[in-house]
Every structure is written in structure tokens, then in C-alpha cells.
Design an enzyme around this catalytic site. Structure first.
Site, PDB file in Angstrom:
ATOM      1  N   SER A 166       0.833  -1.204   0.000  1.00 21.94           N
ATOM      2  CA  SER A 166       0.000   0.000   0.000  1.00 21.94           C
ATOM      3  C   SER A 166       0.869   1.255   0.000  1.00 21.94           C
ATOM      4  CB  SER A 166      -0.895   0.029   1.241  1.00 21.94           C
ATOM      5  OG  SER A 166      -1.775  -1.065   1.239  1.00 21.94           O
ATOM      6  N   ARG A 180       0.899   7.382   5.906  1.00 18.81           N
ATOM      7  CA  ARG A 180       0.005   6.615   6.785  1.00 18.81           C
ATOM      8  C   ARG A 180      -1.390   7.238   6.822  1.00 18.81           C
ATOM      9  NH1 ARG A 180       0.559   2.234   9.657  1.00 18.81           N
ATOM     10  NH2 ARG A 180       2.785   2.238   9.239  1.00 18.81           N
ATOM     11  N   HIS A 196      -2.970   6.167   3.685  1.00 18.90           N
ATOM     12  CA  HIS A 196      -3.255   4.735   3.824  1.00 18.90           C
ATOM     13  C   HIS A 196      -4.549   4.499   4.608  1.00 18.90           C
ATOM     14  CE1 HIS A 196      -2.431   0.841   6.084  1.00 18.90           C
ATOM     15  NE2 HIS A 196      -2.379   0.444   4.859  1.00 18.90           N
TER      16      HIS A 196
END
Lengths: 206, 206
Positions: A14, A37, A40
Site C-alpha cells: 500500500s 500513513r 493509507h
């Protein structure tokens, strides 16, 4: 059905995809870990432009985490999104004061909201690390207490989401001279606040 | 500082703003309650186009909630975002099976992930109401079990977020003939999954 079943593999792949798709940027390596993040967690590349990481903020956060700390969160949801294994390695803990019984009692006695009583209680107990993913009112309360010298935040994540007060609360908090990471505008949320804490912790413990 | 401090007032005003800004749509009144709550949770109007509410899905969800049920969630975060007062009024509870000790043991014994063991366990215990906000693998597992006749979902919220498997997991689940609400594409998340449950519960208990 054939699909990737290992969580760490999914995360790694990812992050690669996010790197390929996010386009040009000026983030440092450590900043990029946080930004990726957040993307994500949301699958929303707009966060690249909404996140504000104050200079020195990452160092300040890591310094607090390294010595072990109590992290204040404004919701149970943000608390539950913070990685407990990493917290434990850092001798730290997370607490959603709003769920505490003594906070309920203070709110009732003084006719204030539990969110506001929770921030007061956390400040009175010397909490340094504040995480807001939901409640603009809690963020405004911390601003008031800090200006009055009644709170001493050393690091703030300001990520309330919403249409009433959220953007304004983040504009106001940025006026404080405190290390912080904020999500500007209306967007944000408990999951985003939690994942920023995780990104910081993973820099030193995973 | 002057700011709205009453949570219910903030929510009401937020929903008004969302209504003003969201533009033309074909949602029914009940569907609109769900859509607005998702936008309220994310400040992201794109969800208006990403949400899929299958015909009859709201009736099915309310029917299950009215008789009292155990809601499966794939993460603690989704579980913690679901309103406990409303759950209680509906004689229902939420359980994140992945956190259970017997599930850990099954995963270890059989060499499968805890996410997958959790879905198996929930299916074996007759859970009818499934909520996914994070793990595509768990969603894929439910699809497998349902096809094998080992799971009997009566309502599914499919909202995993991410770059690896999330969009595909939602495409696959839509092939099942089960009442469901999904968030198409990469977007989604635990907070969104939880707020859809809340929107449904608030139609009958708040």
C-alpha cells in the site's frame, strides 16, 4: 480466491502504491511516513495538502514518547486506533478522559460538557501529549487553558472533523506556540488522529 | 471564545450545512440519513457517489436490530465508534471477535490470520449482522464461508479502506445476494462503518 493475506505485506505494498501515486512533494523522510500513513488510512490523497507538520514537531513528539507518557485522546475511537503493542514498548499509555467517572461527575457538578471537563482533568494531571480527532470544543478548551497557564501541552495532534467549528478550532490552535501536527480545513477524524500517533511511534518502536 | 458547545446542536447544524452543499440526489429520506452521517463523519462529499445502498437493505438491517442482535465488527475501532446507548436500547451488542482469546487460539492452531478466524467464529456462532471497515481479508473470508453455506449473513456493511484488496473485496461482496451497504472503491474505514450502524440505529432508537 487469491488475495494477499499477510497484514504487513498489504501495508508495505500500500505504501508503495501511495508513493507512486502521490506525485511531487517536499516532505522529509519522517514527514512522509506520517503523510503516507494518513493516506493509507483514508485512501484520500487530499491529505497531502491538508496536513501541517510544524517544524520540530516530530522531534518533540518522539522526545515525549521516548520517556514514556500518557496520551490524551478526545474519543474512545481514537484511543482504540492507537497501537497498544507499540505503546507498551514505549512505556506509554493512552487515556480517553471523557469516559472516566470522575470527569462525568465534574461535568455534572459544574454544568459543563464532558469533553471540556476531560481536557481540564487531563491538563490538571499534567498531560503533555494531546490528540484530538473529533471534538472542536475540546480543542478550544485546551487553547483557553493553555492561554491561562492551566495546561502545558508539549505536543498536539489537532484533527477534528466536521462542519461546525472544526476548521476554526484548527486555525486557532495553530496560533499557540506549541509543537503540533494538524489537518487543516473540515477534514480529519479519530482514525486519522490515531494513525498519526502510530506513525510517530513506529519511528522508534515497532 | 464563542463557539457552539452542545453536541446535538453541532450535529443538527452540520446536517443542515451538508444538505445545503451536497447538491441534487435521488436518495430516499432514510437513505439520506445514512449518506449525510457518512459525510458528517468524513467531511468528504465524494461519499455521496461512493455509497451503495441495496434495495431493501435498510428494512433488513432494522428488522435485525429490532429483534436484538450481535453485531460483528472487524476492528476494535469500528466497535468503539458504535453508539452504546442506542445498542442497549435495542438489546443488541457489538463484538470484535478478532480480540477474543479463543479466536487467537484458533488462528494459532490452524495457521490462519486472526481476522479470518474471527469471521469463522462469528459465522459458527450464527452472527447475522456483519460490519467491515478495515480488513479486505475478513470480507473475502465471509464471502467464502457464505458460498460454502457456512455463514448466513442477513446484513453486511462493506467499507474496508485501502490500496490492496479493498476495492476488489467490495466488488466481490456485491455479488452475494444479501442485503448490504457498501462504500465502493478504495475509500472507507472503521469510522464510516460505525457511523452507518449508528445512522441505522437512530432510525429506531436514540
Amino acid at each position: 480466491m487469491d488475495y494477499i493475506k499477510i497484514p504487513m505485506d498489504i501495508e508495505e505494498r500500500s505504501f508503495e502504491i501511495i508513493g507512486e501515486e502521490m506525485g511531487p512533494h517536499n516532505f522529509s523522510d519522517r514527514e512522509l511516513k506520517i503523510v503516507k500513513r494518513v493516506i493509507h488510512t483514508t485512501a484520500d490523497f487530499q491529505y497531502k495538502d491538508l496536513i501541517y507538520i510544524r517544524e520540530g514537531a516530530i522531534d518533540s513528539a518522539l522526545e515525549i514518547l521516548k520517556k514514556g507518557t500518557t496520551i490524551y485522546t478526545d474519543t474512545n475511537m481514537a484511543a482504540s486506533g492507537i497501537n497498544k503493542a507499540a505503546l507498551k514498548k514505549l512505556n506509554s499509555k493512552v487515556e480517553c478522559f471523557v469516559a472516566r467517572e470522575d470527569v462525568s461527575q465534574i461535568a455534572k457538578d459544574r454544568g459543563i460538557t464532558r469533553s471540556m471537563a476531560a481536557v481540564e482533568k487531563a491538563a490538571a494531571e499534567g498531560v503533555e501529549f494531546f490528540v484530538f480527532g473529533n471534538a472542536p470544543t475540546a480543542l478550544f478548551k485546551l487553547i483557553e487553558l493553555t492561554k491561562q497557564g492551566k495546561a502545558n501541552p508539549k505536543f498536539i495532534i489537532g484533527a477534528p472533523v466536521g462542519f461546525v467549528g472544526a476548521a476554526e478550532s484548527k486555525e486557532e490552535i495553530e496560533k499557540l506556540d506549541v509543537p503540533m501536527i494538524t489537518i487543516r480545513g473540515r477534514k480529519g477524524g479519530s482514525g486519522i488522529a490515531a494513525c498519526i500517533v502510530n506513525a510517530l511511534m513506529y519511528m522508534i518502536a515497532r
